[in-house]
Design a protein around this motif. Structure first.
Motif, mmCIF file in Angstrom:
data_model
loop_
_atom_site.group_PDB
_atom_site.id
_atom_site.type_symbol
_atom_site.label_atom_id
_atom_site.label_comp_id
_atom_site.label_asym_id
_atom_site.label_seq_id
_atom_site.Cartn_x
_atom_site.Cartn_y
_atom_site.Cartn_z
ATOM 1 N N SER A 89 0.851 -1.182 0.000
ATOM 2 C CA SER A 89 0.000 0.000 0.000
ATOM 3 C C SER A 89 0.895 1.244 0.000
ATOM 4 O O SER A 89 2.046 1.204 0.452
ATOM 5 C CB SER A 89 -0.908 0.019 1.231
ATOM 6 O OG SER A 89 -0.147 0.263 2.406
ATOM 7 N N GLU A 90 0.354 2.338 -0.473
ATOM 8 C CA GLU A 90 1.094 3.607 -0.514
ATOM 9 C C GLU A 90 1.523 4.026 0.889
ATOM 10 O O GLU A 90 2.651 4.452 1.106
ATOM 11 C CB GLU A 90 0.222 4.699 -1.146
ATOM 12 C CG GLU A 90 0.874 6.059 -1.187
ATOM 13 C CD GLU A 90 1.958 6.179 -2.235
ATOM 14 O OE1 GLU A 90 2.825 7.058 -2.069
ATOM 15 O OE2 GLU A 90 1.959 5.401 -3.201
ATOM 16 N N THR A 94 5.475 4.427 2.169
ATOM 17 C CA THR A 94 6.039 5.732 2.527
ATOM 18 C C THR A 94 6.150 5.938 4.042
ATOM 19 O O THR A 94 6.498 7.028 4.482
ATOM 20 C CB THR A 94 5.180 6.878 1.928
ATOM 21 O OG1 THR A 94 3.848 6.781 2.446
ATOM 22 C CG2 THR A 94 5.176 6.812 0.410
#
Length: 187
Positions: A89-90, A94
């Motif tokens: 997932s993003e 990050t």
């Protein structure tokens, strides 16, 4: 490139479209070996059992064996979202997280609460002792990165002659008795 094959079934011709993979396969990715000490605030053997029941459907332990979740060998102490052969997932990609007790505990407790776009859809695990046991087990999942060929695939090495072999082997392997190098718990 798609291939069309015609076959006869009860006097009717059916067109069967077989799809082939586009591009090259991604070789399995490997995390670097764990350098953190074993997590001792839980029972790793009990954690292995809980892992099998609660996590094993989505997470495997062999590099390249990603399923709904990424494989978890050498995950303890590794940066989050670090395998090239899994689509994270993003938010996790990050996050800048490192998987240790401080990050694993709340994530295992309720991944969706901690990371709103988490792909881990497991039921929350409210029992802190069960989470500690799973973290203790994850800390035992340690393996060296194998010798890789030029394309990034593992190659079996003949230990008798130190020459590479192209086929897998059932040769015995030596397992260290050093607790810091303890392999994953067995059932």
């Amino acid at each position: 490139m798609p291939i069309t094959i015609k076959c006869q079934f009860s006097g009717v011709f059916l067109a069967v479209l077989l799809l082939t993979a586009c591009g090259e396969r991604t070789p399995p990715d490997y995390r670097t070996p764990v350098t953190l000490p074993l997590y001792t605030q839980g029972d790793a053997d009990r954690g292995a059992l809980i892992f099998g029941e609660a996590c094993g459907q989505c997470h495997k332990l062999n590099p390249g064996s990603n399923e709904k979740g990424p494989q978890l060998m050498n995950v303890y102490g590794a940066p989050a979202a670090d395998l090239a052969d899994y689509d994270y997932s993003e938010g996790l990609a990050t996050s800048g997280w490192v998987w240790d007790a401080k990050t694993l505990d709340p994530y295992i407790a309720d991944a969706e609460k901690v990371m709103t776009d988490s792909k881990m859809l497991a039921d929350p695990m409210p029992d802190a002792s069960e989470r500690a046991d799973i973290i203790a087990y994850l800390s035992t999942l340690r393996a060296a990165v194998p010798v890789l060929d030029a394309d990034g695939y593992p190659v079996a090495v003949d230990t008798d002659t130190n020459t590479e072999r192209t086929q897998m082997s059932n040769d015995p392997v030596e397992i260290s008795t050093d607790p810091a190098q303890k392999p994953a718990a067995s059932f």
